[in-house]
Design a protein around this motif. Structure first.
Motif, mmCIF file in Angstrom:
data_model
loop_
_atom_site.group_PDB
_atom_site.id
_atom_site.type_symbol
_atom_site.label_atom_id
_atom_site.label_comp_id
_atom_site.label_asym_id
_atom_site.label_seq_id
_atom_site.Cartn_x
_atom_site.Cartn_y
_atom_site.Cartn_z
ATOM 1 N N GLY A 195 0.798 -1.220 0.000
ATOM 2 C CA GLY A 195 0.000 0.000 0.000
ATOM 3 C C GLY A 195 0.827 1.264 0.000
ATOM 4 N N VAL A 196 2.053 1.180 -0.534
ATOM 5 C CA VAL A 196 2.931 2.354 -0.584
ATOM 6 C C VAL A 196 2.566 3.179 -1.813
ATOM 7 C CG1 VAL A 196 5.306 3.177 -0.726
ATOM 8 C CG2 VAL A 196 4.782 1.089 0.553
ATOM 9 N N GLU A 197 2.288 4.452 -1.604
ATOM 10 C CA GLU A 197 1.900 5.332 -2.698
ATOM 11 C C GLU A 197 2.876 6.493 -2.815
ATOM 12 O OE1 GLU A 197 -2.089 6.474 -1.813
ATOM 13 O OE2 GLU A 197 -2.938 4.534 -2.387
ATOM 14 N N GLY A 198 2.678 7.295 -3.848
ATOM 15 C CA GLY A 198 3.512 8.466 -4.055
ATOM 16 C C GLY A 198 4.473 8.273 -5.215
ATOM 17 N N PRO A 199 5.113 9.351 -5.660
ATOM 18 C CA PRO A 199 6.037 9.278 -6.789
ATOM 19 C C PRO A 199 7.202 8.336 -6.494
ATOM 20 C CG PRO A 199 5.501 11.556 -6.269
ATOM 21 C CD PRO A 199 4.964 10.731 -5.137
ATOM 22 N N PHE A 200 7.653 7.641 -7.519
ATOM 23 C CA PHE A 200 8.787 6.741 -7.385
ATOM 24 C C PHE A 200 9.577 6.789 -8.688
ATOM 25 C CE2 PHE A 200 11.134 2.776 -7.360
ATOM 26 C CZ PHE A 200 11.531 2.671 -6.034
ATOM 27 N N THR A 201 10.883 6.993 -8.583
ATOM 28 C CA THR A 201 11.737 7.167 -9.749
ATOM 29 C C THR A 201 12.615 5.942 -9.953
ATOM 30 O OG1 THR A 201 11.793 9.564 -9.394
ATOM 31 C CG2 THR A 201 13.482 8.641 -10.821
ATOM 32 N N VAL A 202 12.448 5.284 -11.072
ATOM 33 C CA VAL A 202 13.246 4.107 -11.423
ATOM 34 C C VAL A 202 14.440 4.545 -12.264
ATOM 35 C CG1 VAL A 202 13.271 1.927 -12.702
ATOM 36 C CG2 VAL A 202 11.276 2.556 -11.325
ATOM 37 N N GLY A 203 15.617 4.125 -11.864
ATOM 38 C CA GLY A 203 16.822 4.486 -12.596
ATOM 39 C C GLY A 203 17.415 3.313 -13.351
ATOM 40 N N ALA A 204 18.407 3.609 -14.177
ATOM 41 C CA ALA A 204 19.170 2.580 -14.882
ATOM 42 C C ALA A 204 20.510 3.172 -15.269
ATOM 43 C CB ALA A 204 18.431 2.078 -16.120
ATOM 44 N N ILE A 205 21.507 2.306 -15.382
ATOM 45 C CA ILE A 205 22.823 2.702 -15.871
ATOM 46 C C ILE A 205 22.983 2.113 -17.265
ATOM 47 C CG2 ILE A 205 25.307 2.593 -15.503
ATOM 48 C CD1 ILE A 205 24.737 2.193 -12.518
ATOM 49 N N THR A 206 23.215 2.949 -18.237
ATOM 50 C CA THR A 206 23.283 2.476 -19.621
ATOM 51 C C THR A 206 24.630 1.834 -19.930
ATOM 52 O OG1 THR A 206 24.247 4.441 -20.658
ATOM 53 C CG2 THR A 206 21.869 4.477 -20.222
ATOM 54 N N GLU A 207 24.697 1.255 -21.102
ATOM 55 C CA GLU A 207 25.967 0.811 -21.641
ATOM 56 C C GLU A 207 26.867 2.041 -21.863
ATOM 57 O OE1 GLU A 207 22.527 -1.622 -23.226
ATOM 58 O OE2 GLU A 207 22.987 0.498 -23.004
ATOM 59 N N PRO A 208 28.176 1.849 -21.977
ATOM 60 C CA PRO A 208 29.029 2.984 -22.345
ATOM 61 C C PRO A 208 28.569 3.570 -23.683
ATOM 62 C CG PRO A 208 30.361 1.105 -21.667
ATOM 63 C CD PRO A 208 28.946 0.610 -21.788
ATOM 64 N N LEU A 209 28.722 4.883 -23.824
ATOM 65 C CA LEU A 209 28.240 5.567 -25.019
ATOM 66 C C LEU A 209 29.365 6.353 -25.686
ATOM 67 C CD1 LEU A 209 24.950 7.148 -23.572
ATOM 68 C CD2 LEU A 209 25.190 4.945 -24.731
ATOM 69 N N TYR A 210 29.193 6.564 -26.998
ATOM 70 C CA TYR A 210 30.036 7.501 -27.738
ATOM 71 C C TYR A 210 29.191 8.096 -28.843
ATOM 72 C CZ TYR A 210 34.203 9.685 -29.628
ATOM 73 O OH TYR A 210 35.129 10.624 -30.027
#
Length: 306
Positions: free
Chosen positions: A213-228
C-alpha cells in the motif's frame, strides 16, 4: 571498473568543468560516491581516490546553477543519522534544494570495522537509518526517532533543507536492496543491471509497493551501456553504443519503454576535452530525441526530465 585512464590524474579543475558541462547541457544531476578508506586488498581494483560526496557536491553546487546533486551512494550506516542529516541538510540549504540523497548498504568490511560500524547488520541498520533520516531531514527543527539502533529527540538542527521532502533513492540490485527501495525509497538506483534484467526488477518493485500500500512518486533508474556520440576514431570497446544521435536515441528509448524514469550515461573518452564534447553533443543532439519515436523529452512520475 568504469574509470578512464586519464581520470587517475584528474583534479578539481576537471570536476568543475565536467559539472558545468552537465549543468549547461540539461543533464538532471551529477553524482559522487562515498568511501572513507579502501583496504590494501581492494586498492588495485578500486583505487583509493574517492572524493568525499558532501564536500564535493557542495563545491560543485557553487559552480553550477540548476543541475541536481546526487550521492550515489552514501553509505549512511557508517555514521550516526544526525551527522548525515546535518551534512546533507546543509548541502540542500546551500544549493537551493538540489539534493537527491542516494543511500546504500556498502560492501567494504574494513571500512565498517575501522569506524566501529556493524558490517554484518548493515542492511538492518540501513533500514532504520532511512527512517531516522526521514525524520531528521523533514520540516521539524527538533526531529525525533526511536529505534533499536538510534534514539533521539529534543535536539534541534538548523539550517533545515530547502526542500520540503528530500528525495531518498536506494541503491543496490540484491533482493534485499530492491525490497528496501520499493518500501522505503522515493527511487531505485540499480547497480548496473543489464537491460534484460530490468523489467523483472521493475515489476517486483511495483508489486511490492502495491502489496504494502505504498503510494507516491517513485523514480526508477538505470545505468546504460558505455556511449560515444558519433563515429569514434579509436577503439571504444565492443559493448559501447556508438553512432549518430538518432541511432543512440533509438537504442536508449528502450529504457523508458520498460518503465525507467532516469538513466545514467557514461561516455568513453581519452581526456577531459573529449568528455565535455560528448556531454555537450548528447545534451544537444541525443537527449531531445529520447521520447517515443522522437517525441519531445518525456517527464517521469515525479515531473522531472528523464
Amino acid at each position: 571498473m568504469f574509470a578512464e585512464p586519464w581520470e587517475a590524474d584528474a583534479g578539481p579543475a576537471d570536476l568543475v568543468e565536467i559539472a558545468r558541462a552537465a549543468d549547461r547541457s540539461g543533464f538532471a544531476y551529477v553524482a559522487a560516491c562515498d568511501h572513507v578508506a579502501i583496504p590494501r586488498r581492494l586498492a588495485e581494483a578500486m583505487s583509493t581516490v574517492w572524493y568525499d560526496p558532501v564536500a564535493t557536491l557542495a563545491h560543485l553546487a557553487a559552480v553550477t546553477t540548476r543541475v541536481r546533486l546526487l550521492s550515489h551512494v552514501a553509505v549512511v550506516g557508517l555514521r550516526h543519522p544526525l551527522v548525515t542529516a546535518k551534512q546533507y541538510a546543509t548541502l540542500d540549504h546551500l544549493s537551493g534544494g538540489r539534493l537527491v540523497l542516494g543511500v546504500g548498504a556498502g560492501h567494504v568490511r574494513e571500512e565498517f570495522e575501522a569506524l566501529g560500524a556493524d558490517f554484518e547488520r548493515r542492511g538492518t541498520v540501513l533500514d532504520e537509518t532511512i527512517d531516522a533520516l526521514r525524520a531528521a531531514l523533514g520540516p521539524d527543527e527538533f526531529p525525533s526517532h526511536h529505534g533499536k539502533a538510534y534514539d533521539f529527540e529534543g535536539l534541534g538542527q538548523r539550517p533545515r533543507p530547502a526542500q520540503a521532502r528530500v528525495p531518498v533513492w536506494v541503491g543496490g540490485s540484491s533482493p534485499a536492496a530492491v525490497r528496501r527501495a520499493a518500501l522505503k525509497g522515493d527511487g531505485w538506483l540499480p547497480q548496473g543491471d543489464p537491460r534484460d534484467r530490468l523489467p523483472a526488477q521493475i515489476e517486483r518493485i511495483g508489486r511490492l509497493r502495491a502489496e504494502a500500500g505504498v503510494e507516491g512518486p517513485f523514480t526508477v533508474g538505470a545505468i546504460t551501456e558505455p556511449l560515444y556520440v558519433g563515429t569514434p576514431s579509436w577503439n571504444v570497446g565492443r559493448r559501447t553504443l556508438t553512432g549518430p544521435p538518432q541511432a543512440l536515441a533509438a537504442s536508449l528509448r528502450a529504457y523508458p519503454a520498460m518503465g525507467v524514469d532516469q538513466i545514467q550515461v557514461r561516455f568513453r573518452c581519452r581526456d577531459r576535452s573529449e568528455l565535455v564534447d560528448q556531454i555537450t553533443a548528447f545534451g544537444a543532439e541525443v537527449a531531445p530525441l529520447l521520447g517515443a519515436e522522437g517525441d519531445p523529452l518525456p517527464a517521469n512520475r515525479s515531473g522531472a526530465p528523464v
